[in-house]
Motif scaffolding. Structure first.
Motif, PDB file in Angstrom:
ATOM      1  N   PRO A  93      10.781 -46.041   1.636  1.00  0.00           N
ATOM      2  CA  PRO A  93       9.538 -45.589   0.927  1.00  0.00           C
ATOM      3  C   PRO A  93       9.014 -44.271   1.424  1.00  0.00           C
ATOM      4  CG  PRO A  93       8.870 -47.335   2.330  1.00  0.00           C
ATOM      5  CD  PRO A  93      10.432 -47.352   2.438  1.00  0.00           C
ATOM      6  N   ARG A  94       9.330 -43.886   2.447  1.00  0.00           N
ATOM      7  CA  ARG A  94       8.968 -42.737   3.404  1.00  0.00           C
ATOM      8  C   ARG A  94      10.015 -41.506   2.870  1.00  0.00           C
ATOM      9  NH1 ARG A  94       9.838 -44.510   9.348  1.00  0.00           N
ATOM     10  NH2 ARG A  94      11.796 -45.030   7.984  1.00  0.00           N
ATOM     11  N   PHE A  95       9.241 -40.456   2.979  1.00  0.00           N
ATOM     12  CA  PHE A  95      10.107 -39.362   2.325  1.00  0.00           C
ATOM     13  C   PHE A  95      10.497 -38.736   4.032  1.00  0.00           C
ATOM     14  CE2 PHE A  95      10.586 -34.693   2.197  1.00  0.00           C
ATOM     15  CZ  PHE A  95      11.873 -34.652   1.559  1.00  0.00           C
ATOM     16  N   GLY A  96       9.464 -38.055   4.662  1.00  0.00           N
ATOM     17  CA  GLY A  96       9.675 -37.126   5.923  1.00  0.00           C
ATOM     18  C   GLY A  96      10.455 -37.999   6.909  1.00  0.00           C
ATOM     19  N   ARG A  97      10.285 -39.182   7.105  1.00  0.00           N
ATOM     20  CA  ARG A  97      10.853 -40.054   8.360  1.00  0.00           C
ATOM     21  C   ARG A  97      11.791 -41.108   7.677  1.00  0.00           C
ATOM     22  NH1 ARG A  97       8.499 -38.381  12.528  1.00  0.00           N
ATOM     23  NH2 ARG A  97       6.407 -37.610  12.578  1.00  0.00           N
ATOM     24  N   THR A  98      12.506 -40.875   6.717  1.00  0.00           N
ATOM     25  CA  THR A  98      13.488 -41.594   6.125  1.00  0.00           C
ATOM     26  C   THR A  98      14.549 -41.747   7.163  1.00  0.00           C
ATOM     27  OG1 THR A  98      15.042 -42.064   4.451  1.00  0.00           O
ATOM     28  CG2 THR A  98      14.631 -39.899   4.858  1.00  0.00           C
ATOM     29  N   GLU A  99      15.070 -42.941   7.202  1.00  0.00           N
ATOM     30  CA  GLU A  99      16.262 -42.986   8.335  1.00  0.00           C
ATOM     31  C   GLU A  99      17.607 -42.481   7.762  1.00  0.00           C
ATOM     32  OE1 GLU A  99      18.338 -46.680  10.818  1.00  0.00           O
ATOM     33  OE2 GLU A  99      16.812 -47.128   9.239  1.00  0.00           O
ATOM     34  N   GLY A 144       5.924 -32.410  11.655  1.00  0.00           N
ATOM     35  CA  GLY A 144       6.641 -31.453  10.671  1.00  0.00           C
ATOM     36  C   GLY A 144       8.058 -32.397  10.286  1.00  0.00           C
ATOM     37  N   ALA A 145       7.988 -33.556  10.216  1.00  0.00           N
ATOM     38  CA  ALA A 145       9.141 -34.236   9.853  1.00  0.00           C
ATOM     39  C   ALA A 145       9.432 -33.948   8.505  1.00  0.00           C
ATOM     40  CB  ALA A 145       8.843 -36.108  10.163  1.00  0.00           C
ATOM     41  N   GLY A 146       8.477 -34.109   7.558  1.00  0.00           N
ATOM     42  CA  GLY A 146       8.569 -33.544   6.178  1.00  0.00           C
ATOM     43  C   GLY A 146       9.280 -32.417   5.840  1.00  0.00           C
ATOM     44  N   THR A 155      12.647 -41.601  -4.340  1.00  0.00           N
ATOM     45  CA  THR A 155      12.187 -42.196  -2.932  1.00  0.00           C
ATOM     46  C   THR A 155      10.810 -43.176  -3.395  1.00  0.00           C
ATOM     47  OG1 THR A 155      10.948 -41.401  -0.792  1.00  0.00           O
ATOM     48  CG2 THR A 155      10.275 -40.101  -2.833  1.00  0.00           C
ATOM     49  N   GLY A 156      10.326 -43.646  -2.479  1.00  0.00           N
ATOM     50  CA  GLY A 156       9.085 -44.685  -2.618  1.00  0.00           C
ATOM     51  C   GLY A 156       7.881 -44.021  -2.773  1.00  0.00           C
ATOM     52  N   HIS A 171       9.871 -48.562  -4.724  1.00  0.00           N
ATOM     53  CA  HIS A 171       9.855 -49.483  -3.731  1.00  0.00           C
ATOM     54  C   HIS A 171      10.540 -50.753  -3.817  1.00  0.00           C
ATOM     55  CE1 HIS A 171       6.325 -47.264  -2.507  1.00  0.00           C
ATOM     56  NE2 HIS A 171       5.944 -46.929  -3.653  1.00  0.00           N
ATOM     57  N   ASN A 172      10.732 -51.592  -2.919  1.00  0.00           N
ATOM     58  CA  ASN A 172      11.628 -52.614  -2.832  1.00  0.00           C
ATOM     59  C   ASN A 172      12.725 -52.814  -3.706  1.00  0.00           C
ATOM     60  OD1 ASN A 172       9.611 -53.741  -1.096  1.00  0.00           O
ATOM     61  ND2 ASN A 172       8.218 -53.891  -2.807  1.00  0.00           N
TER      62      ASN A 172
END
Length: 114
Positions: free
Chosen positions: A18-24, A50-52, A69-70, A93-94
């Motif tokens: 669900p996260r954009f910047g910190r997606t794995e 600055g992850a995003g 994305t979520g 999501h999910n």
């Protein structure tokens, strides 16, 4: 068309992150060739700030037409994404990547304007 997904894994059965910047992972599906390409984005977890925008730079290199994305990007990432001319769809999501792709194709995801 190239579709990028934020993901917790590297296959169609992986869940959308669900996260954009910190997606794995960022997984890109090329509709014409039917190939999945994966970019490991896990190092971003160590970034304090600055992850995003760092993830936006990686997307720029991958050159997708669509992002699924979520939750969607944060404010700084959204400002950077605006310059990529990419369509962004949220609320996956999910869902697995396959479910998110099917939802995208059938128009069930929400498109956001930056």
């Amino acid at each position: 068309m190239r579709i990028a997904f934020t993901a917790n894994g590297t296959t169609w059965d992986s869940m959308i992150d669900p996260r954009f910047g910190r997606t794995e992972f960022i997984v890109v599906y090329d509709v014409e060739t039917k190939e999945l390409t994966t970019l490991d984005n896990s190092a971003i977890q160590e970034e304090a700030h600055g992850a995003g925008t760092a993830t936006v730079q990686k997307l720029y290199d991958l050159k997708p037409d669509v992002l699924v994305t979520g939750n969607g990007p944060g404010e700084n990432a959204a400002a950077a994404l605006k310059h990529l001319n990419i369509q962004i769809f949220v609320n996956a999501h999910n869902m697995t990547l396959k479910q998110a792709y099917e939802s995208f194709k059938s128009g069930k995801l929400k498109k956001i304007e930056l």
